[in-house]
Design a protein around this motif. Sequence first.
Motif, PDB file in Angstrom:
ATOM      1  N   THR A 181       0.847  -1.195   0.000  1.00  0.00           N
ATOM      2  CA  THR A 181       0.000   0.000   0.000  1.00  0.00           C
ATOM      3  C   THR A 181       0.877   1.236   0.000  1.00  0.00           C
ATOM      4  OG1 THR A 181      -1.731  -1.148   1.224  1.00  0.00           O
ATOM      5  CG2 THR A 181      -1.822   1.261   1.193  1.00  0.00           C
ATOM      6  N   LEU A 182       0.577   2.157  -0.909  1.00  0.00           N
ATOM      7  CA  LEU A 182       1.267   3.442  -0.971  1.00  0.00           C
ATOM      8  C   LEU A 182       0.242   4.550  -0.761  1.00  0.00           C
ATOM      9  CD1 LEU A 182       3.640   5.367  -1.635  1.00  0.00           C
ATOM     10  CD2 LEU A 182       3.067   5.079  -4.065  1.00  0.00           C
ATOM     11  N   GLU A 183       0.403   5.306   0.314  1.00  0.00           N
ATOM     12  CA  GLU A 183      -0.438   6.480   0.531  1.00  0.00           C
ATOM     13  C   GLU A 183       0.207   7.663  -0.172  1.00  0.00           C
ATOM     14  OE1 GLU A 183      -1.587   7.223   4.556  1.00  0.00           O
ATOM     15  OE2 GLU A 183      -1.810   5.095   5.036  1.00  0.00           O
ATOM     16  N   ASP A 184      -0.597   8.372  -0.961  1.00  0.00           N
ATOM     17  CA  ASP A 184      -0.041   9.426  -1.804  1.00  0.00           C
ATOM     18  C   ASP A 184      -1.046  10.568  -1.931  1.00  0.00           C
ATOM     19  OD1 ASP A 184       1.739  10.703  -3.460  1.00  0.00           O
ATOM     20  OD2 ASP A 184       1.692   9.214  -5.062  1.00  0.00           O
ATOM     21  N   ASN A 185      -0.559  11.697  -2.435  1.00  0.00           N
ATOM     22  CA  ASN A 185      -1.404  12.869  -2.623  1.00  0.00           C
ATOM     23  C   ASN A 185      -2.142  12.729  -3.959  1.00  0.00           C
ATOM     24  OD1 ASN A 185      -2.561  15.372  -2.211  1.00  0.00           O
ATOM     25  ND2 ASN A 185      -0.828  16.497  -3.058  1.00  0.00           N
ATOM     26  N   ILE A 186      -3.193  11.895  -3.972  1.00  0.00           N
ATOM     27  CA  ILE A 186      -3.916  11.565  -5.197  1.00  0.00           C
ATOM     28  C   ILE A 186      -5.416  11.714  -4.978  1.00  0.00           C
ATOM     29  CG2 ILE A 186      -2.125   9.970  -5.995  1.00  0.00           C
ATOM     30  CD1 ILE A 186      -4.123   7.710  -5.035  1.00  0.00           C
ATOM     31  N   HIS A 187      -6.143  11.670  -6.089  1.00  0.00           N
ATOM     32  CA  HIS A 187      -7.603  11.694  -6.034  1.00  0.00           C
ATOM     33  C   HIS A 187      -8.189  10.336  -6.400  1.00  0.00           C
ATOM     34  CE1 HIS A 187     -11.689  13.258  -6.361  1.00  0.00           C
ATOM     35  NE2 HIS A 187     -11.782  12.683  -7.543  1.00  0.00           N
ATOM     36  N   LEU A 188      -7.630   9.700  -7.434  1.00  0.00           N
ATOM     37  CA  LEU A 188      -8.164   8.431  -7.912  1.00  0.00           C
ATOM     38  C   LEU A 188      -7.292   7.273  -7.436  1.00  0.00           C
ATOM     39  CD1 LEU A 188      -8.983   9.363 -11.632  1.00  0.00           C
ATOM     40  CD2 LEU A 188     -10.490   9.503  -9.645  1.00  0.00           C
ATOM     41  N   PRO A 189      -7.860   6.289  -6.739  1.00  0.00           N
ATOM     42  CA  PRO A 189      -7.075   5.113  -6.340  1.00  0.00           C
ATOM     43  C   PRO A 189      -6.590   4.338  -7.564  1.00  0.00           C
ATOM     44  CG  PRO A 189      -9.135   5.244  -5.107  1.00  0.00           C
ATOM     45  CD  PRO A 189      -9.246   6.242  -6.213  1.00  0.00           C
ATOM     46  N   LEU A 190      -5.450   3.695  -7.414  1.00  0.00           N
ATOM     47  CA  LEU A 190      -4.855   2.945  -8.522  1.00  0.00           C
ATOM     48  C   LEU A 190      -4.472   1.559  -8.046  1.00  0.00           C
ATOM     49  CD1 LEU A 190      -2.355   4.103 -11.183  1.00  0.00           C
ATOM     50  CD2 LEU A 190      -1.697   2.182  -9.735  1.00  0.00           C
ATOM     51  N   LEU A 191      -4.713   0.582  -8.907  1.00  0.00           N
ATOM     52  CA  LEU A 191      -4.312  -0.801  -8.638  1.00  0.00           C
ATOM     53  C   LEU A 191      -3.331  -1.232  -9.717  1.00  0.00           C
ATOM     54  CD1 LEU A 191      -4.839  -3.435  -6.945  1.00  0.00           C
ATOM     55  CD2 LEU A 191      -6.438  -4.075  -8.765  1.00  0.00           C
ATOM     56  N   GLN A 192      -2.206  -1.796  -9.295  1.00  0.00           N
ATOM     57  CA  GLN A 192      -1.223  -2.313 -10.247  1.00  0.00           C
ATOM     58  C   GLN A 192      -0.772  -3.693  -9.791  1.00  0.00           C
ATOM     59  OE1 GLN A 192       1.793   0.457 -11.382  1.00  0.00           O
ATOM     60  NE2 GLN A 192       2.915  -0.996 -12.634  1.00  0.00           N
ATOM     61  N   ILE A 193      -0.889  -4.652 -10.699  1.00  0.00           N
ATOM     62  CA  ILE A 193      -0.498  -6.034 -10.438  1.00  0.00           C
ATOM     63  C   ILE A 193       0.695  -6.348 -11.339  1.00  0.00           C
ATOM     64  CG2 ILE A 193      -1.233  -8.441 -10.462  1.00  0.00           C
ATOM     65  CD1 ILE A 193      -4.141  -7.386 -10.298  1.00  0.00           C
ATOM     66  N   VAL A 194       1.780  -6.818 -10.746  1.00  0.00           N
ATOM     67  CA  VAL A 194       3.008  -7.059 -11.508  1.00  0.00           C
ATOM     68  C   VAL A 194       3.482  -8.493 -11.267  1.00  0.00           C
ATOM     69  CG1 VAL A 194       5.345  -6.281 -11.979  1.00  0.00           C
ATOM     70  CG2 VAL A 194       3.622  -4.633 -11.234  1.00  0.00           C
ATOM     71  N   LEU A 195       3.689  -9.213 -12.368  1.00  0.00           N
ATOM     72  CA  LEU A 195       4.186 -10.592 -12.300  1.00  0.00           C
ATOM     73  C   LEU A 195       5.525 -10.681 -13.011  1.00  0.00           C
ATOM     74  CD1 LEU A 195       0.841 -10.788 -13.270  1.00  0.00           C
ATOM     75  CD2 LEU A 195       1.299 -13.060 -12.327  1.00  0.00           C
ATOM     76  N   GLU A 228      17.253  -6.055 -19.775  1.00  0.00           N
ATOM     77  CA  GLU A 228      18.265  -7.052 -20.072  1.00  0.00           C
ATOM     78  C   GLU A 228      18.172  -8.268 -19.160  1.00  0.00           C
ATOM     79  OE1 GLU A 228      23.114  -7.200 -20.755  1.00  0.00           O
ATOM     80  OE2 GLU A 228      22.239  -5.632 -19.494  1.00  0.00           O
ATOM     81  N   LEU A 229      17.890  -8.040 -17.889  1.00  0.00           N
ATOM     82  CA  LEU A 229      17.938  -9.128 -16.913  1.00  0.00           C
ATOM     83  C   LEU A 229      16.578  -9.701 -16.568  1.00  0.00           C
ATOM     84  CD1 LEU A 229      20.517  -7.603 -14.392  1.00  0.00           C
ATOM     85  CD2 LEU A 229      20.932  -8.836 -16.541  1.00  0.00           C
ATOM     86  N   ALA A 230      15.496  -8.938 -16.773  1.00  0.00           N
ATOM     87  CA  ALA A 230      14.176  -9.414 -16.358  1.00  0.00           C
ATOM     88  C   ALA A 230      13.089  -8.602 -17.038  1.00  0.00           C
ATOM     89  CB  ALA A 230      14.027  -9.304 -14.835  1.00  0.00           C
ATOM     90  N   CYS A 231      11.919  -9.221 -17.151  1.00  0.00           N
ATOM     91  CA  CYS A 231      10.723  -8.569 -17.688  1.00  0.00           C
ATOM     92  C   CYS A 231       9.621  -8.586 -16.629  1.00  0.00           C
ATOM     93  CB  CYS A 231      10.216  -9.277 -18.940  1.00  0.00           C
ATOM     94  SG  CYS A 231      11.431  -9.469 -20.255  1.00  0.00           S
ATOM     95  N   GLU A 232       8.646  -7.720 -16.817  1.00  0.00           N
ATOM     96  CA  GLU A 232       7.551  -7.607 -15.859  1.00  0.00           C
ATOM     97  C   GLU A 232       6.225  -7.505 -16.610  1.00  0.00           C
ATOM     98  OE1 GLU A 232       8.778  -4.026 -14.025  1.00  0.00           O
ATOM     99  OE2 GLU A 232      10.652  -4.876 -13.285  1.00  0.00           O
ATOM    100  N   PHE A 233       5.247  -8.269 -16.166  1.00  0.00           N
ATOM    101  CA  PHE A 233       3.916  -8.240 -16.767  1.00  0.00           C
ATOM    102  C   PHE A 233       3.042  -7.361 -15.879  1.00  0.00           C
ATOM    103  CE2 PHE A 233      -0.025  -9.870 -18.541  1.00  0.00           C
ATOM    104  CZ  PHE A 233       0.326 -10.160 -19.862  1.00  0.00           C
ATOM    105  N   ASN A 234       2.641  -6.192 -16.405  1.00  0.00           N
ATOM    106  CA  ASN A 234       1.923  -5.175 -15.629  1.00  0.00           C
ATOM    107  C   ASN A 234       0.455  -5.124 -16.005  1.00  0.00           C
ATOM    108  OD1 ASN A 234       3.867  -3.095 -14.050  1.00  0.00           O
ATOM    109  ND2 ASN A 234       4.931  -3.922 -15.836  1.00  0.00           N
ATOM    110  N   LEU A 235      -0.410  -5.183 -15.003  1.00  0.00           N
ATOM    111  CA  LEU A 235      -1.843  -4.971 -15.188  1.00  0.00           C
ATOM    112  C   LEU A 235      -2.239  -3.798 -14.307  1.00  0.00           C
ATOM    113  CD1 LEU A 235      -1.328  -8.347 -14.552  1.00  0.00           C
ATOM    114  CD2 LEU A 235      -3.426  -8.350 -15.910  1.00  0.00           C
ATOM    115  N   MET A 236      -2.837  -2.763 -14.893  1.00  0.00           N
ATOM    116  CA  MET A 236      -3.076  -1.522 -14.158  1.00  0.00           C
ATOM    117  C   MET A 236      -4.498  -1.029 -14.390  1.00  0.00           C
ATOM    118  SD  MET A 236      -3.352   2.034 -14.389  1.00  0.00           S
ATOM    119  CE  MET A 236      -2.734   2.458 -16.009  1.00  0.00           C
ATOM    120  N   ALA A 237      -5.076  -0.472 -13.343  1.00  0.00           N
ATOM    121  CA  ALA A 237      -6.402   0.136 -13.459  1.00  0.00           C
ATOM    122  C   ALA A 237      -6.487   1.350 -12.540  1.00  0.00           C
ATOM    123  CB  ALA A 237      -7.496  -0.870 -13.102  1.00  0.00           C
TER     124      ALA A 237
END
Length: 953
Positions: free
Chosen positions: A281-295, A344-353
Amino acid sequence: MLFRFILVGLCIFVVSACQYANNTTDSALVAVSKASSDSVAQPVHINYEKYKLANGLTVILHQDKSDPLVHVDMTYHVGSARELPGKTGFAHFFEHMMFQGSENVADEQHFKIVTDAGGTLNGTTNRDRTNYFQTVPANQLEKVLWLEADRMGFLLPAVTQEKFEIQRETVKNERAERVDNQPYGRRHEKIAEALYPEGHPYGWLTIGYVEDLDRVNVNDLKAFFQRWYGPNNAVLTIGGDIDIAQTKAWISRYFSEIPAGPDIPAQAPGIAQLSDNRFVTLEDNIHLPLLQIVLPTVHARHEDEAALDVLSNILGSGKTSLFYESLVKTGKAVQAGVSHPCSELACEFNLMALISPESGESLAGMYDTIQTMLDTFESRPFDDDALLRVKASIKASTIYGLQSVSGKVSTMAYNETFFGNPNLINEDIARYNNVTKEDVYRVFRKYIKGQKAVVLSVVPHGQSALAAAPQTFQSAPREFAIQQETTSIDVARQTSRTSSAGFDRSVVPEAGPAPSVTVPEYWRDRLDNGMQIIGVTSDETPTVSFTLDMEGGMLLDPMEKAGLSQMTAMMMNETTQGYSNEAMSNELAKLGSSISFTSNGRYTQVFVSSLTENLDATLALLKEKLFRPAFLESDFDRLKKQVIDGINSQAKNPSALAERATSLVLWGKQNRISLSQTGTAETIQNITLDDVKRFYANYYVPAKSTLVMVGDISQAALIDRLAFLSDWQGSDYTIPGYASFPEYQSNQIYLVDVPGATQSTVRMVSRSLPYDATGDYFHAQLMNFPLGDDFNSRINQNLREDKGYTYGAYSSFNGGKSLGWFEAGAELKQQYTEAGIVELMKEINQYKQQGITEAELAFMQNAFTLSEALEYETPMDKAAFLRRLVAYDLPSDYKQTQKSIIRGIAKPELDKVASRLLNTQDLQIIIVGDKQALQPQLEALAMPVYDISFAGG
């Protein structure tokens, strides 16, 4: 644009391994299929020569004589992944130091020499490499090679403690501006900490941690240079209008005697392994909540990378994707997408909303929805078009990559640095063409289905309960024994020495004869309905791009319905009478084409790009979109919610707030232009679908329209294909004038309070001149260049380099067709807000009183005249030239007139312009920052302070 010439930048994010998007070839030698759309692309041949010096420097040369310029890229195989724990951010910090002079190049002279030569320059750092690049007129190549060689072989004699401290502050300011003071700015840092094990080279951002930047010293810098900046760890790539034999001779002259550095061992791939889901969980100075899933997935050019890229496209790229269908179109998310960036060393699969608050969706609910989508993916077979879309994008992107020398050079440099082969275009095309449905399902099962992930919830401060799940992972305290570089400093590479080649390295090479530069040959035409058409026929690449401009744009909005022009343009990108959103996007993607409508300031614009072979099919889709919009209520309601959510989210963005406040102060609340392009939440609420239909009927007409085209098609052939536009009819209309503007008698401060802001965004503005090509406005641009429109300008050197108050400071004259303004500003460290404002005022006043120096005058004249060799390279460059001709009704020889003015102008004339236009007593000061923290400094400025609030949008 902060400066006319680009500041040294930072590439925070990873390099995408989908290199087909940037692959490039020699337009004179490429063989691309123009046959049926069944053939994605035929093999291409890129004309290059590769060799290696005895010291290990790899050289790649590519000749392209289509434009009188050269692009030079020096890539070192070192990025933040080579840093030691506890000394993060050092690779990027060192990038800054590489612009601070070397033994034969004075401090800040790299910028000045390249700018004086009519060129542009930059440097970027990411996880795996640092590159430095310049684009210059072709006759300036030797000078650039001299510069690059001097900092590769002779940097350390020029390193001082003072330079080190200045750049340390600059980097810290950059982090504050780009990460700490930006909504959602720290999410990538949180993900990296959770995804990779402690000590993994991808476990921190490229820009690093402030405490680590404070920890390093000059000896660390010297050791870093000796370890990683040898010629055997570098690739020099040169492309453009070059003489191969002469270029080789210069490379040998300047680089051959530089000794090799230590051997560089290859890094093994380090793909993350997760035993459990990690909720953060990251608390930030934002208005819209964000979800990010990374594999975690694979690494760059792994055999499964291409299939994973295709999977990410199917899941979350564009209107044909599952994420769009399930999350965006349903109104659950303002934005949603899937990506698969690779390093070069790794990749990440990002799903964001990004959650829409009006939907009532929670982060926990969104997480469940995404999991359900993934669980059912195998039971929802995708059609053959999904693969065709990706393969068509490869073909189109490959061809579009031919349009600039810099694109060709950077791609070859990337491929050589990481894979030892500059020309991987055909391999990339083949590996994506070979992806099958079975491959997509296989990688889904192997890397995504049921696999563990990092799940990040970004929530407003104090609202951690909104997270998708309670936090299960906390970054460990950063406590470790600081390691030292073991490389000993080679005295031979840090002391002054005479070149064994028998020449004096302190002498700047002379430029060759200036290349001949001519404006593009263009043609004009006019349709029966009055539409103007202006174009450049160019066969450098088999592409056609054009913009249809309809004058009026936001100026046609009723004040109480500000944003109507943009809402109408957005609706034009939606469903038509013959195509659903998804079907239209699918057809365009299969062609490798794009059609987009937008409202941009004074114009409503339609952007169209197509491979020449697919132009007829693309124009048929344009005809459908332009003349047969469906204007569905469901589309309108969804877009309206998205726009309002977007407006509300900007209420936390300092830069956006500064723009809104600037417009309000300059133009007053009675004028439409005092509001942003999108309007406000209140004005958007006032707009109805009938308003959109009326705007379309009244203003989507040819009366004030112009079509600007650059591409591989003749005038006659294009006019023939645009016959359907000749039948377009509609009444002319009047663009409303302006109400009165506010008048100010003295300096005043307008404060936008952002509690918790770590910086102060400062803008100092006054109304000034509208655009002209050769008159007062043009003279003001020339006058302002040494004041604040160049990296070496007085304002930037003072506030960035001398004081360390900011990452960058500037001044500019901004002119449109009927209005203009002067602006100076910076993103200032909070504690230096008052001091920064005082220094800005001081610099402007001193320049007004003392005027330009003869040296500054000569520098400006060279920068503005010699850079013309770079102005017409790409279709976008040519189109910008044509658009300016039409918008301001300029004569075809206005560029020649400008050059004559520049060459003939003298100090007294520019000093009069400065005396007349630089009036600090007229400047109104906008500050976006933490009011409570700034209060003592505001009082010290002794100016009236007025609060501005944008509550409610």
